[in-house]
Design an enzyme around this catalytic site. Structure first.
Site, mmCIF file in Angstrom:
data_model
loop_
_atom_site.group_PDB
_atom_site.id
_atom_site.type_symbol
_atom_site.label_atom_id
_atom_site.label_comp_id
_atom_site.label_asym_id
_atom_site.label_seq_id
_atom_site.Cartn_x
_atom_site.Cartn_y
_atom_site.Cartn_z
ATOM 1 N N GLU A 189 -12.148 5.927 4.417
ATOM 2 C CA GLU A 189 -11.422 7.145 5.518
ATOM 3 C C GLU A 189 -12.223 7.522 6.805
ATOM 4 O O GLU A 189 -12.444 7.045 8.005
ATOM 5 C CB GLU A 189 -10.697 8.252 4.633
ATOM 6 C CG GLU A 189 -9.528 8.460 4.520
ATOM 7 C CD GLU A 189 -8.170 7.404 4.693
ATOM 8 O OE1 GLU A 189 -8.493 7.925 6.201
ATOM 9 O OE2 GLU A 189 -7.079 7.398 4.212
ATOM 10 N N TRP A 245 -5.579 2.368 9.942
ATOM 11 C CA TRP A 245 -5.680 2.186 9.578
ATOM 12 C C TRP A 245 -5.527 0.624 8.524
ATOM 13 O O TRP A 245 -6.409 0.428 7.321
ATOM 14 C CB TRP A 245 -4.731 3.201 8.407
ATOM 15 C CG TRP A 245 -4.394 2.804 6.795
ATOM 16 C CD1 TRP A 245 -3.778 2.568 5.685
ATOM 17 C CD2 TRP A 245 -5.824 2.765 5.793
ATOM 18 N NE1 TRP A 245 -4.242 2.759 4.516
ATOM 19 C CE2 TRP A 245 -5.685 2.555 3.975
ATOM 20 C CE3 TRP A 245 -7.234 3.322 5.766
ATOM 21 C CZ2 TRP A 245 -6.628 2.598 3.176
ATOM 22 C CZ3 TRP A 245 -8.280 3.873 4.660
ATOM 23 C CH2 TRP A 245 -7.476 3.436 3.904
ATOM 24 N N TYR A 259 0.874 -0.945 0.048
ATOM 25 C CA TYR A 259 -0.009 0.045 0.283
ATOM 26 C C TYR A 259 0.528 1.360 0.521
ATOM 27 O O TYR A 259 0.569 2.210 -0.602
ATOM 28 C CB TYR A 259 -0.897 0.195 1.274
ATOM 29 C CG TYR A 259 -1.777 1.471 1.215
ATOM 30 C CD1 TYR A 259 -2.580 2.088 0.063
ATOM 31 C CD2 TYR A 259 -1.348 2.311 2.401
ATOM 32 C CE1 TYR A 259 -3.719 2.970 1.081
ATOM 33 C CE2 TYR A 259 -2.202 3.401 2.915
ATOM 34 C CZ TYR A 259 -2.833 3.875 1.697
ATOM 35 O OH TYR A 259 -3.271 5.087 1.460
#
Length: 195
Positions: free
Chosen positions: A45, A53, A23
């Site tokens: 988000e 995250w 990522y």
């Protein structure tokens, strides 16, 4: 020519998690102008609020399946049956407020597209159309918000969006390359700046 097999990365990257590394190396900080991708990050988000995250990243593929590939028009039409199915699905963050917000945010997203031509055109106004490139050396240099994320958050909330506080907006800006927060020694910094 010798290739560096262990390039320097941003200090937040957990090198024991290969998907996290991918990522960082392939997506984080790359400027995004595609509305569907921007909508995806808006939903993810919002789901992240209060969580890490990485928790959301691990569920991302499943989110793509159950949220119809993050097609905002389809998400905006979700009714009570779909909400019940989402809340029963262990593959996503099963928070009633977040799930309902994702649907109302899809409706707000479509209204912004209608007004500005694209959600990208609307969002990128907050950075005058160009990524903000910060000069970070270590973890202590990272910020959670900025004047731009404050302004974005205020405007999104006035338009009816939910789970769009300044910290979430700043994370969205980092993820979609509106802000380049790769550290000075990170191998991705110059690559993303050149994009």
């Amino acid at each position: 020519m010798t290739m560096n097999i262990n390039p320097c990365r941003c200090p937040w990257v957990d090198l024991t998690k290969p998907d996290y590394v991918v990522y960082h190396d392939e997506e984080w900080g790359v400027p995004v102008h595609d509305d569907r991708t921007l909508f995806e990050f808006l939903i993810l988000e919002g789901a992240q609020a209060g969580l890490s995250w990485y928790t959301v990243l691990r569920k991302r593929e499943h989110y793509r399946q159950v949220y119809d590939g993050f097609d905002a028009e389809q998400v905006a039409r979700y009714g009570e049956d779909k909400i019940a199915a989402l809340l029963a699905d262990p593959g996503i963050i099963r928070n009633r407020l977040k799930v309902r917000a994702s649907i109302s945010n899809a409706r707000c997203f479509l209204a912004v597209q209608e007004e500005f031509g694209s959600f990208a055109d609307y969002l990128w106004r907050f950075v005058n159309g160009r990524p903000i490139v910060n000069r970070l050396a270590c973890m202590a240099d990272y910020q959670a918000t900025s004047p731009e994320s404050d302004a974005m958050s205020r405007d999104l909330r006035q338009r009816g969006f939910k789970f769009v506080g300044s910290t979430i907006c700043y994370s969205h800006m980092q993820a979609t390359g509106m802000v380049n927060d790769h550290t000075l020694d990170c191998f991705r910094r110059n690559e993303t700046v050149s994009l």
